[in-house]
Design a protein around this motif. Structure first.
Motif, mmCIF file in Angstrom:
data_model
loop_
_atom_site.group_PDB
_atom_site.id
_atom_site.type_symbol
_atom_site.label_atom_id
_atom_site.label_comp_id
_atom_site.label_asym_id
_atom_site.label_seq_id
_atom_site.Cartn_x
_atom_site.Cartn_y
_atom_site.Cartn_z
ATOM 1 N N ILE A 1 0.850 -1.192 0.000
ATOM 2 C CA ILE A 1 0.000 0.000 0.000
ATOM 3 C C ILE A 1 0.887 1.245 0.000
ATOM 4 O O ILE A 1 1.795 1.370 0.822
ATOM 5 N N GLY A 2 0.645 2.137 -0.937
ATOM 6 C CA GLY A 2 1.438 3.366 -1.030
ATOM 7 C C GLY A 2 2.843 3.154 -1.544
ATOM 8 O O GLY A 2 3.677 4.054 -1.464
ATOM 9 N N GLY A 3 3.126 1.984 -2.096
ATOM 10 C CA GLY A 3 4.474 1.663 -2.567
ATOM 11 C C GLY A 3 5.029 0.473 -1.815
ATOM 12 O O GLY A 3 4.665 0.222 -0.661
ATOM 13 N N SER A 4 5.910 -0.270 -2.449
ATOM 14 C CA SER A 4 6.402 -1.510 -1.851
ATOM 15 C C SER A 4 7.395 -1.239 -0.728
ATOM 16 O O SER A 4 8.031 -0.186 -0.669
ATOM 17 N N GLY A 5 7.497 -2.191 0.178
ATOM 18 C CA GLY A 5 8.516 -2.148 1.205
ATOM 19 C C GLY A 5 8.129 -1.434 2.475
ATOM 20 O O GLY A 5 6.998 -0.969 2.646
ATOM 21 N N ALA A 6 9.114 -1.342 3.384
ATOM 22 C CA ALA A 6 8.893 -0.763 4.704
ATOM 23 C C ALA A 6 8.652 0.736 4.610
ATOM 24 O O ALA A 6 9.232 1.436 3.779
ATOM 25 N N LYS A 7 7.777 1.238 5.487
ATOM 26 C CA LYS A 7 7.455 2.666 5.546
ATOM 27 C C LYS A 7 8.117 3.346 6.745
ATOM 28 O O LYS A 7 8.285 4.561 6.745
ATOM 29 N N ILE A 8 8.464 2.578 7.768
ATOM 30 C CA ILE A 8 9.155 3.120 8.937
ATOM 31 C C ILE A 8 10.289 2.184 9.320
ATOM 32 O O ILE A 8 10.307 1.007 8.948
ATOM 33 N N LYS A 9 11.244 2.727 10.083
ATOM 34 C CA LYS A 9 12.364 1.936 10.575
ATOM 35 C C LYS A 9 12.084 1.511 12.013
ATOM 36 O O LYS A 9 11.624 2.330 12.825
ATOM 37 N N PRO A 10 12.373 0.264 12.358
ATOM 38 C CA PRO A 10 12.118 -0.195 13.734
ATOM 39 C C PRO A 10 12.796 0.673 14.784
ATOM 40 O O PRO A 10 12.238 0.908 15.859
ATOM 41 N N GLU A 11 13.975 1.179 14.469
ATOM 42 C CA GLU A 11 14.713 1.985 15.444
ATOM 43 C C GLU A 11 14.145 3.389 15.628
ATOM 44 O O GLU A 11 14.581 4.132 16.523
ATOM 45 N N ASN A 12 13.159 3.758 14.803
ATOM 46 C CA ASN A 12 12.510 5.068 14.936
ATOM 47 C C ASN A 12 11.143 4.973 15.592
ATOM 48 O O ASN A 12 10.361 5.922 15.557
ATOM 49 N N LEU A 13 10.866 3.829 16.207
ATOM 50 C CA LEU A 13 9.552 3.559 16.781
ATOM 51 C C LEU A 13 9.634 3.531 18.306
ATOM 52 O O LEU A 13 10.556 2.951 18.875
ATOM 53 N N VAL A 14 8.645 4.165 18.951
ATOM 54 C CA VAL A 14 8.518 4.122 20.405
ATOM 55 C C VAL A 14 7.092 3.717 20.750
ATOM 56 O O VAL A 14 6.130 4.332 20.279
ATOM 57 N N ILE A 15 6.943 2.676 21.545
ATOM 58 C CA ILE A 15 5.628 2.230 22.010
ATOM 59 C C ILE A 15 5.466 2.646 23.468
ATOM 60 O O ILE A 15 6.354 2.396 24.290
ATOM 61 N N ILE A 16 4.335 3.276 23.784
ATOM 62 C CA ILE A 16 4.077 3.753 25.142
ATOM 63 C C ILE A 16 2.748 3.180 25.644
ATOM 64 O O ILE A 16 1.721 3.319 24.980
ATOM 65 N N GLY A 17 2.792 2.507 26.798
ATOM 66 C CA GLY A 17 1.579 1.995 27.429
ATOM 67 C C GLY A 17 1.309 0.520 27.229
ATOM 68 O O GLY A 17 0.254 0.023 27.631
ATOM 69 N N ALA A 18 2.251 -0.204 26.616
ATOM 70 C CA ALA A 18 2.031 -1.617 26.297
ATOM 71 C C ALA A 18 1.789 -2.442 27.555
ATOM 72 O O ALA A 18 2.500 -2.300 28.557
ATOM 73 N N ARG A 19 0.791 -3.304 27.492
ATOM 74 C CA ARG A 19 0.519 -4.221 28.602
ATOM 75 C C ARG A 19 -0.190 -5.491 28.139
ATOM 76 O O ARG A 19 -0.543 -6.344 28.959
ATOM 77 N N SER A 20 -0.409 -5.639 26.833
ATOM 78 C CA SER A 20 -0.992 -6.864 26.281
ATOM 79 C C SER A 20 -0.273 -7.168 24.968
ATOM 80 O O SER A 20 -0.622 -6.624 23.920
ATOM 81 N N VAL A 21 0.759 -8.018 25.059
ATOM 82 C CA VAL A 21 1.633 -8.273 23.914
ATOM 83 C C VAL A 21 1.681 -9.776 23.655
ATOM 84 O O VAL A 21 1.953 -10.566 24.570
ATOM 85 N N ASP A 22 1.403 -10.185 22.422
ATOM 86 C CA ASP A 22 1.409 -11.606 22.071
ATOM 87 C C ASP A 22 2.841 -12.129 21.957
ATOM 88 O O ASP A 22 3.798 -11.356 21.783
ATOM 89 N N GLU A 23 2.977 -13.449 22.023
ATOM 90 C CA GLU A 23 4.310 -14.058 22.034
ATOM 91 C C GLU A 23 5.099 -13.743 20.763
ATOM 92 O O GLU A 23 6.298 -13.458 20.819
ATOM 93 N N GLY A 24 4.442 -13.800 19.618
ATOM 94 C CA GLY A 24 5.131 -13.468 18.372
ATOM 95 C C GLY A 24 5.603 -12.030 18.347
ATOM 96 O O GLY A 24 6.665 -11.719 17.787
ATOM 97 N N GLU A 25 4.817 -11.144 18.951
ATOM 98 C CA GLU A 25 5.193 -9.734 19.017
ATOM 99 C C GLU A 25 6.388 -9.534 19.946
ATOM 100 O O GLU A 25 7.291 -8.733 19.655
ATOM 101 N N LYS A 26 6.404 -10.247 21.063
ATOM 102 C CA LYS A 26 7.541 -10.148 21.986
ATOM 103 C C LYS A 26 8.840 -10.533 21.288
ATOM 104 O O LYS A 26 9.878 -9.869 21.455
#
Length: 300
Positions: A157-182
């Motif tokens: 969608i909007g062009g092939s490939g990644a749109k963001i870099k993992p190192e530029n991401l911040v998650i705030i408030g996480a408390r329900s995370v699946d095993e694959g996500e961990k």
């Protein structure tokens, strides 16, 4: 803060998950006075209306990705609208709809920001793929898709490939995370502030650290993706996947105020308001109040 030219775009979709009603979220947020509140701050606000969302029953069915066709169609439209909004030098403010819409938002932003920072304010990590998802709900997959992982109809969608870099991401408030996500968080080294960190350090320290972290990455913009289930359901009962023990109302206002004061915010979306599950539109009211703090509302 400077007065902005804000374009409000609604995405009335509830096909990224199983509980009906979140498609009425944009209307509930508007009814709660979002446009008027932002105008009172001094911004120029244009309500661009809602993108058209097709009936999922008429689109592609996938065995592991619920309503794939409908989500792809809606997010493709949203990507185009966000791209055009930034081209016009306006601030995109997206109203959801379930969190699958972030696939389209981030795809549209990627046309203009090559090193975009993302603050993901959410009880969930939203990093599943068809292989790891327990439910097949695409609203639990937008970050994986934005990082280039998942079904090609979503990642393209909007062009092939990644749109963001993992190192530029911040998650705030996480408390329900699946095993694959961990596993993915660990593999990619993603910055996560769970409720443990918020309780232990305090929201002031968390936001200060998060903003300093993004600054150290030399990001060329910052997008806020705020899921109302990031807050404790005591404050936001009208969400489809509530998780107890969340961020408080006051902590959330502080986070929005600190993000506003940083001067780095370039776009935002508020998602997962479900008026069918709400009490007297209270969740939409909280969304609008947080928008006010995020976009410069002050008491004096």
């Amino acid at each position: 803060m400077e007065n902005l030219q804000i374009s409000v775009i609604g995405v009335p979709i509830d096909f990224g998950q199983m509980r009906r009603g979140v498609d009425m979220g944009p209307s509930a947020i508007r009814y709660a006075g979002a446009i008027e509140r932002l105008e009172a701050i001094g911004h120029t606000v244009k309500d661009e209306g809602d993108i058209y969302v097709s009936n999922a029953a008429q689109l592609e069915v996938h065995p592991k990705l619920r309503n794939l066709g409908a989500v792809v169609e809606a997010c493709t439209q949203l990507s185009n609208r966000v791209k055009e909004t930034v081209e016009q030098k306006k601030f995109p403010l997206i109203l959801g709809g379930d969190h699958s819409i972030a696939i389209g938002t981030l795809a549209g932003l990627a046309h203009h920001y090559k090193n975009l920072g993302v603050i993901w304010y959410d009880a969930h990590a939203d990093m599943n793929t068809a292989e790891t998802s327990p439910s097949g709900n695409i609203h639990g997959m937008p970050l994986a898709v934005a990082m280039g992982m998942g079904h090609e109809k979503l990642t393209n969608i909007g062009g092939s490939g990644a749109k963001i870099k993992p190192e530029n991401l911040v998650i705030i408030g996480a408390r329900s995370v699946d095993e694959g996500e961990k596993a993915l968080i660990k593999e990619k080294g993603i910055k996560v502030y769970s409720m443990h960190e918020i309780d232990r350090l305090g929201m002031t320290a968390v936001m200060k650290d998060a903003l300093e972290y993004l600054a150290s990455r030399n990001v060329d913009g910052v997008h806020l993706s705020l899921d109302l289930d990031g807050l404790d359901p005591l404050h936001t009962p009208g969400v489809g996947t509530p998780v107890p023990g969340g961020i408080t109302y006051r902590e959330s206002h502080l986070a929005m105020e600190m993000l506003q004061e940083s001067g780095v915010l370039t776009s935002a979306e508020f998602v997962e308001v479900n008026p069918v599950l709400d009490t007297k539109n209270s969740t939409a009211n909280v969304a609008v109040e947080l928008m006010g703090s995020l976009l410069g509302e002050s008491l004096v």
